[in-house]
Design a protein around this motif. Structure first.
Motif, PDB file in Angstrom:
ATOM      1  N   SER A 124       0.913  -1.288   0.054  1.00 56.17           N
ATOM      2  CA  SER A 124       0.067   0.076  -0.145  1.00 56.17           C
ATOM      3  C   SER A 124       0.967   1.369   0.022  1.00 56.17           C
ATOM      4  CB  SER A 124      -0.799   0.074   1.184  1.00 56.17           C
ATOM      5  OG  SER A 124      -1.660  -1.130   1.496  1.00 56.17           O
ATOM      6  N   TYR A 125       1.897   1.209   0.593  1.00 56.08           N
ATOM      7  CA  TYR A 125       2.754   2.269   0.802  1.00 56.08           C
ATOM      8  C   TYR A 125       4.301   1.815   0.497  1.00 56.08           C
ATOM      9  CZ  TYR A 125      -1.377   3.610   3.413  1.00 56.08           C
ATOM     10  OH  TYR A 125      -2.742   3.992   3.746  1.00 56.08           O
ATOM     11  N   PRO A 126       4.562   1.810  -0.526  1.00 58.08           N
ATOM     12  CA  PRO A 126       5.988   1.205  -0.873  1.00 58.08           C
ATOM     13  C   PRO A 126       7.088   2.101  -0.629  1.00 58.08           C
ATOM     14  CG  PRO A 126       4.588   1.431  -2.924  1.00 58.08           C
ATOM     15  CD  PRO A 126       3.868   1.645  -2.020  1.00 58.08           C
ATOM     16  N   VAL A 127       6.492   3.515  -0.906  1.00 53.75           N
ATOM     17  CA  VAL A 127       7.609   4.424  -0.695  1.00 53.75           C
ATOM     18  C   VAL A 127       8.010   4.611   0.627  1.00 53.75           C
ATOM     19  CG1 VAL A 127       8.258   6.973  -1.074  1.00 53.75           C
ATOM     20  CG2 VAL A 127       6.916   5.799  -2.846  1.00 53.75           C
ATOM     21  N   GLN A 128       7.072   4.805   1.602  1.00 56.41           N
ATOM     22  CA  GLN A 128       7.337   4.819   3.157  1.00 56.41           C
ATOM     23  C   GLN A 128       7.936   3.697   3.673  1.00 56.41           C
ATOM     24  OE1 GLN A 128       4.528   5.752   1.514  1.00 56.41           O
ATOM     25  NE2 GLN A 128       3.869   8.077   2.461  1.00 56.41           N
ATOM     26  N   MET A 129       7.594   2.545   3.059  1.00 52.46           N
ATOM     27  CA  MET A 129       8.066   1.185   3.590  1.00 52.46           C
ATOM     28  C   MET A 129       9.352   1.084   3.299  1.00 52.46           C
ATOM     29  SD  MET A 129       6.179  -0.157   5.888  1.00 52.46           S
ATOM     30  CE  MET A 129       6.469  -2.011   5.963  1.00 52.46           C
ATOM     31  N   THR A 130       9.938   1.544   2.140  1.00 48.76           N
ATOM     32  CA  THR A 130      11.260   1.460   1.829  1.00 48.76           C
ATOM     33  C   THR A 130      12.340   2.052   1.923  1.00 48.76           C
ATOM     34  OG1 THR A 130      10.745   1.924  -0.304  1.00 48.76           O
ATOM     35  CG2 THR A 130      10.946  -0.374  -0.022  1.00 48.76           C
ATOM     36  N   ILE A 131      12.149   3.579   2.395  1.00 51.09           N
ATOM     37  CA  ILE A 131      13.120   4.533   2.637  1.00 51.09           C
ATOM     38  C   ILE A 131      13.698   4.243   4.130  1.00 51.09           C
ATOM     39  CG2 ILE A 131      13.535   6.990   2.968  1.00 51.09           C
ATOM     40  CD1 ILE A 131      11.796   7.397   0.729  1.00 51.09           C
ATOM     41  N   TRP A 132      14.621   3.808   4.314  1.00 48.09           N
ATOM     42  CA  TRP A 132      15.550   3.668   5.433  1.00 48.09           C
ATOM     43  C   TRP A 132      16.417   4.820   5.644  1.00 48.09           C
ATOM     44  CZ3 TRP A 132      15.494   0.354   9.872  1.00 48.09           C
ATOM     45  CH2 TRP A 132      14.518  -0.591   9.868  1.00 48.09           C
ATOM     46  N   PRO A 133      16.537   5.456   6.682  1.00 52.63           N
ATOM     47  CA  PRO A 133      17.759   6.340   7.099  1.00 52.63           C
ATOM     48  C   PRO A 133      19.220   5.592   7.034  1.00 52.63           C
ATOM     49  CG  PRO A 133      16.475   6.214   8.948  1.00 52.63           C
ATOM     50  CD  PRO A 133      15.700   4.978   7.898  1.00 52.63           C
ATOM     51  N   GLU A 134      20.087   6.536   6.579  1.00 56.07           N
ATOM     52  CA  GLU A 134      21.437   5.975   6.616  1.00 56.07           C
ATOM     53  C   GLU A 134      21.750   5.517   7.911  1.00 56.07           C
ATOM     54  OE1 GLU A 134      24.794   4.961   4.411  1.00 56.07           O
ATOM     55  OE2 GLU A 134      23.135   5.972   3.429  1.00 56.07           O
ATOM     56  N   PRO A 135      22.205   4.333   8.322  1.00 53.71           N
ATOM     57  CA  PRO A 135      22.387   3.823   9.629  1.00 53.71           C
ATOM     58  C   PRO A 135      23.860   4.946  10.241  1.00 53.71           C
ATOM     59  CG  PRO A 135      23.009   2.058   8.300  1.00 53.71           C
ATOM     60  CD  PRO A 135      22.378   3.128   7.425  1.00 53.71           C
ATOM     61  N   VAL A 136      23.715   5.484  11.073  1.00 55.48           N
ATOM     62  CA  VAL A 136      24.748   6.181  11.634  1.00 55.48           C
ATOM     63  C   VAL A 136      25.170   5.777  13.084  1.00 55.48           C
ATOM     64  CG1 VAL A 136      24.769   8.104  10.011  1.00 55.48           C
ATOM     65  CG2 VAL A 136      23.337   7.969  12.228  1.00 55.48           C
ATOM     66  N   HIS A 137      26.417   5.574  13.562  1.00 55.08           N
ATOM     67  CA  HIS A 137      26.909   5.219  14.920  1.00 55.08           C
ATOM     68  C   HIS A 137      26.303   6.376  15.972  1.00 55.08           C
ATOM     69  CE1 HIS A 137      29.012   1.871  13.946  1.00 55.08           C
ATOM     70  NE2 HIS A 137      29.495   2.387  12.885  1.00 55.08           N
ATOM     71  N   PHE A 138      25.679   5.995  16.901  1.00 55.33           N
ATOM     72  CA  PHE A 138      25.092   6.986  17.872  1.00 55.33           C
ATOM     73  C   PHE A 138      24.290   7.961  17.177  1.00 55.33           C
ATOM     74  CE2 PHE A 138      24.941  10.018  21.525  1.00 55.33           C
ATOM     75  CZ  PHE A 138      24.104   9.021  22.391  1.00 55.33           C
ATOM     76  N   SER A 139      23.346   7.349  16.594  1.00 55.55           N
ATOM     77  CA  SER A 139      22.178   8.215  15.751  1.00 55.55           C
ATOM     78  C   SER A 139      21.562   9.391  16.625  1.00 55.55           C
ATOM     79  CB  SER A 139      21.184   7.341  15.273  1.00 55.55           C
ATOM     80  OG  SER A 139      20.146   8.105  14.791  1.00 55.55           O
ATOM     81  N   PHE A 140      21.767   9.289  18.036  1.00 59.16           N
ATOM     82  CA  PHE A 140      21.073  10.348  18.874  1.00 59.16           C
ATOM     83  C   PHE A 140      21.749  11.614  18.706  1.00 59.16           C
ATOM     84  CE2 PHE A 140      20.157   6.372  20.991  1.00 59.16           C
ATOM     85  CZ  PHE A 140      18.546   6.506  21.261  1.00 59.16           C
ATOM     86  N   ALA A 141      22.922  11.527  18.213  1.00 56.11           N
ATOM     87  CA  ALA A 141      24.092  12.812  18.085  1.00 56.11           C
ATOM     88  C   ALA A 141      23.717  13.607  16.902  1.00 56.11           C
ATOM     89  CB  ALA A 141      25.471  12.480  18.234  1.00 56.11           C
ATOM     90  N   HIS A 142      23.094  12.673  15.820  1.00 62.16           N
ATOM     91  CA  HIS A 142      22.795  13.493  14.607  1.00 62.16           C
ATOM     92  C   HIS A 142      21.376  14.067  14.533  1.00 62.16           C
ATOM     93  CE1 HIS A 142      26.485  11.847  13.039  1.00 62.16           C
ATOM     94  NE2 HIS A 142      26.283  10.883  13.936  1.00 62.16           N
TER      95      HIS A 142
END
Lengths: 344, 521
Positions: free
Chosen positions: A134-152
């Motif tokens: 139903s929502y192929p766009v929303q379901m396939t966009i992953w953010p780039e994994p970054v170490h300690f994402s909280f900092a970004h």
């Protein structure tokens, strides 16, 4: 003198559904923590929203179906479904996407079929597959994994994205998963060697997904050791997926990704240890479990390689769910004092 | 520990349970004073009820026959002591239904007098025809004392086309709490071995294996010593791993021989005969001493009993009397059971008498199953635990949906109701109850079909008979008619013809006489 009456056996073991489910939840912790490390607030919002919606829908449905609410909420099955969806859906998923996914999982796939124990399809995968188509766009966009994402990405930024869809300054951070990248670039007639050279691939090449898969693997092995699950399904699934991947990889390593890439990519380990092992919708005979899981491995590879979606665990699981009654019928074990059955 | 080089087979499934056996083996077994009243049920065995031959008010000797078997699948019932019969009426018995059944009520006179009631004795049984010994076993009321209470004489009847190769004595005693066979083996090993020898004379096997779980080292040692003393190389004690339910006859047979009793068949189909050790002792007493089966070792245990122990109790003794002689009950005496926690049955009344099947009187306060049954999640733990390799989760589903045909194709009839599946079920589903229900429904269906077939056959025969009678009647009628017809057609004509002719002749005669008279004149 009249005594208490109860038929045998009156001795009972200590096993109990909610304890079993709890142990599965414990096994999910390492992989989930790693996801939180790489995706920060985006995984926390997923997790909180999914579990919140799941419990809400579960309680409403139990109320509507006039079932006791407390024992069924405390069996943790809804929490497990929600947790699996939370880690399967892209980080920073909008709240409504998670709500609709949980609606499909808990209300449609589970309660409309009769609730816990009666659902022919894996509820989490029904929710996932319904959202993916139903929502192929929303379901396939992953953010780039970054170490300690909280900092970004801060909490305020995350909430804005999740609740109001405001995504200022996000383009730089969103990317494709390795499975996605391989699929897209193979479509552009690049060789695997060129694709691998362009980005984060391989366990020590910075591929966060390989590490996450290893964390699922660790949790899964712990469950086997604790006898929460039997070895049959994970082993057969990984053997099925790895086996067919090896064959094609040997035929043409430039066109077909290596078995290790498949086993440590996408939801392979999560699927093998946590999703395909959902006992309600899986085959229940020892031989049947092997056939069921090998089938999932096979279909996962087929859909990943030649299908329209980068990952395929959800579809493979749902396909094999349909075959379960047939598999169970033909794989009855040989009973004491009887002749050998079909495949048992 | 006895080391045996014998190969053992591993049965699938099974459980390691809390044994709770030590509490009742701390002191030797003993006998208890007679109760003021003994209630002796007529049906203490699996089979047909024998016919009462005793009368109310009559004095009977110990061992005197109270009821006589009317079929092969039955045994005699005896007075367990001397005294007067005060009533023959339905009383509470050890049955899961809690229904009453016909019992002989005996008021003991305290003399325990055998009088002339002993059966013939056969100390030199090896010179006696096995058929006579089998009859003696039946007359002595010996039944399987492991719990199945099947008439022993029937099992000892070996068909020539199915010779017995291995006689198994079952001393596994795998169920928690129960220690009566353990104590019996420790204390009466010589009699058990002697009983085995009597059985071997009757069924002529090549070997006799005594299977004992390895949690009973004293019993194993005692049996070993008795075999050595008897100097019988055909008999061997085999220690088997302690895994519930290895004491099931089919399970022990497989563990010891690697052979499986065919589904729906008997162990004699594979040349095996399996009997409990207590049965062997009862056969020894019946054949060598002419004593009917009148008492047995019973484990009296559980936290509801003040002094758990093993007692040798005459049949018919009320369980309240038994408990009183085991130190009395404690406040935890909430639930009373015959047998163990896995396969025993709940007793409904303190007046329930001890019977041949009662290996254990378990009195405790185990909580009622307060956890509500959750839906089956098909986790398959029951499959892993099943000693028969069934799919309990599927059988549950079929029983629940009343799909009895599917239950049959999934071999419901091979379920031994050991309770392993229910024990491990994380959803606390009373699985065995579902199987009992389905089995009962299937049995009822089959019986109804047999009855319906019989009724149809009778009806068809009746119809045919009516039709035949009708046909015969019609045939008879036709014959009569034909005859009548013949009479009407030919007879009348003939009669008329004859009359006409007679008239003609008369006329002619008259005419002739006139003519002659005229002539003469």
């Amino acid at each position: 003198m009249i005594f208490n009456k109860r038929t045998s056996p009156v001795a009972t073991g200590k096993a109990d559904v909610s304890t079993l489910m709890q142990q599965v939840l414990y096994a999910l912790i390492p992989g989930t923590l790693l996801l939180v490390w790489f995706f920060g607030w985006g995984m926390i919002t997923n997790w909180v929203l999914a579990i919140g919606f799941a419990l809400l829908f579960e309680a409403i449905m139990l109320k509507l179906r006039q079932r006791p609410i407390e024992p069924f909420l405390m069996d943790y099955s809804a929490v497990l479904t929600a947790w699996l969806l939370a880690v399967a859906m892209p980080a920073f998923s909008p709240w409504w996407l998670i709500a609709v996914a949980m609606l499909f999982a808990i209300v449609i796939a589970k309660h409309l079929y009769g609730g816990l124990g009666y659902n022919p399809f894996n509820p989490a995968m029904v929710g996932y597959a319904a959202m993916l188509v139903s929502y192929p766009v929303q379901m396939t966009i992953w953010p780039e994994p970054v170490h300690f994402s909280f900092a970004h990405i801060g909490a305020d930024q995350a909430f804005q994205k999740v609740f109001w869809g405001i995504n200022t300054g996000w383009d730089a951070l969103s990317g494709a998963t390795p499975l996605d990248a391989v699929k897209v670039n193979l479509g552009l007639h690049k060789t695997l060697e060129e694709i691998y050279a362009s980005g984060h691939f391989g366990l020590f090449g910075g591929d966060a997904w390989a590490w996450i898969n290893l964390a699922w693997l660790a949790g899964g092995l712990w469950m086997i050791q604790r006898k929460v699950i039997s070895w049959h399904i994970p082993v057969a699934l990984l053997a099925g997926l790895g086996g067919i991947a090896t064959i094609f990889w040997l035929v043409n390593p430039q066109l077909y990704a290596s078995p290790l890439f498949h086993l440590l990519g996408g939801a392979a380990m999560l699927g093998a240890f946590f999703i395909a092992t959902d006992p309600v919708s899986a085959s229940t005979t020892p031989m049947g479990k092997l056939i069921y899981a090998a089938g999932i491995g096979l279909f996962t590879y087929i859909i990943r390689t030649w299908g329209g979606y980068p990952d395929a665990i959800a579809f493979a699981v749902l396909i094999m769910n349909m075959a379960v009654p047939l598999i169970d019928y033909y794989t009855q074990p040989r009973v004491y004092g009887t002749k050998r059955g079909w495949l048992g | 520990m006895i080391q045996t080089l014998r190969k053992l087979w591993r049965n699938p499934g099974g459980l390691h349970l809390d044994e709770n056996k030590d509490v009742s083996t701390q002191c030797p077994s003993r006998q208890i004073p007679l109760a003021a009243q003994l209630v002796i049920p007529l049906l203490q065995h699996a089979g047909d009820k024998p016919k009462v031959v005793a009368n109310v008010g009559a004095y009977v000797y110990k061992g005197q026959t109270l009821a006589v078997a009317q079929s092969n699948n039955s045994v005699n019932v005896h007075a367990t002591t001397s005294g007067t019969i005060s009533a023959i009426e339905p009383r509470p018995v050890a049955h899961p239904s809690g229904l009453h059944d016909l019992c002989v009520v005996l008021i003991p006179d305290g003399k325990d007098d055998w009088g002339d009631a002993r059966l013939p004795t056969y100390p030199n049984y090896t010179e006696i025809d096995p058929a006579i010994l089998r009859q003696q076993v039946k007359a002595a009321g010996v039944v399987g004392m492991g719990g199945a209470v099947f008439p022993s004489a029937v099992k000892l009847n070996v068909r020539p086309d199915k010779p017995i190769r291995t006689l198994i004595l079952n001393g596994a005693e795998c169920e928690p709490y129960i220690t009566c066979d353990d104590m019996l083996m420790r204390e009466q090993a010589a009699e058990i071995v002697a009983g085995a020898q009597v059985m071997m004379h009757i069924v002529k096997p090549q070997e006799c294996l005594i299977g004992v779980e390895d949690n009973k080292p004293l019993a194993i040692a005692a049996m070993q010593a008795a075999i050595t003393a008897a100097q019988d190389s055909r008999i061997q004690v085999v220690a088997v791993p302690t895994i519930y339910p290895s004491g099931g006859a089919k399970q022990l047979t497989f563990i010891l021989t690697g052979k499986e009793v065919p589904s729906g068949g008997r162990s004699s189909d594979i040349g095996v005969l399996c009997n409990n050790v207590a049965t062997a002792r009862a056969i020894y007493h019946a054949v060598v001493h002419g004593e009917p089966s009148l008492s047995r070792y019973v484990t009296v245990t559980g936290n509801g009993i003040a002094q758990p122990c093993n007692l040798e109790i005459p049949f018919g003794t009320p369980i309240s009397h038994v408990a009183a002689h085991a130190g009395g009950t404690t406040p935890q005496a909430k639930r009373w059971r015959m047998g163990g926690p896995m396969m025993g049955i709940t007793l409904h009344d303190a007046a329930t008498p001890v019977v041949k099947a009662m290996n254990c009187l378990l009195v405790n306060d185990e909580l009622e199953n307060t956890q509500p049954a959750m839906p089956c999640i098909r986790c398959g733990r029951c499959t892993d635990a099943c000693p028969t390799s069934l799919l309990p989760q599927q059988l549950y589903w079929f029983a629940r949906a009343k799909e009895f045909d599917k239950a049959k194709t999934h071999h419901l009839s091979d379920c031994i109701e050991c309770g392993c599946c229910e024990y491990v079920c994380p959803s606390h589903i009373p699985l065995v109850d579902y199987y009992r229900f389905a089995k009962a429904e299937i049995r009822t269906e089959r019986e109804a079909k047999v009855k319906a077939d019989l009724a149809r056959e009778r009806h068809e025969f009746h119809q045919e008979r009516l039709e035949r009678a009708k046909r015969e009647k019609a045939e008879k009628l036709a014959k009569h008619k034909e005859q009548a017809q013949t009479n009407t057609d030919d007879g009348k004509k003939a009669a008329i013809q004859a009359a006409l002719e007679r008239a003609k002749a008369k006329k002619a005669e008259a005419a002739a006489s006139t003519t002659s008279g005229d002539t003469a004149a």
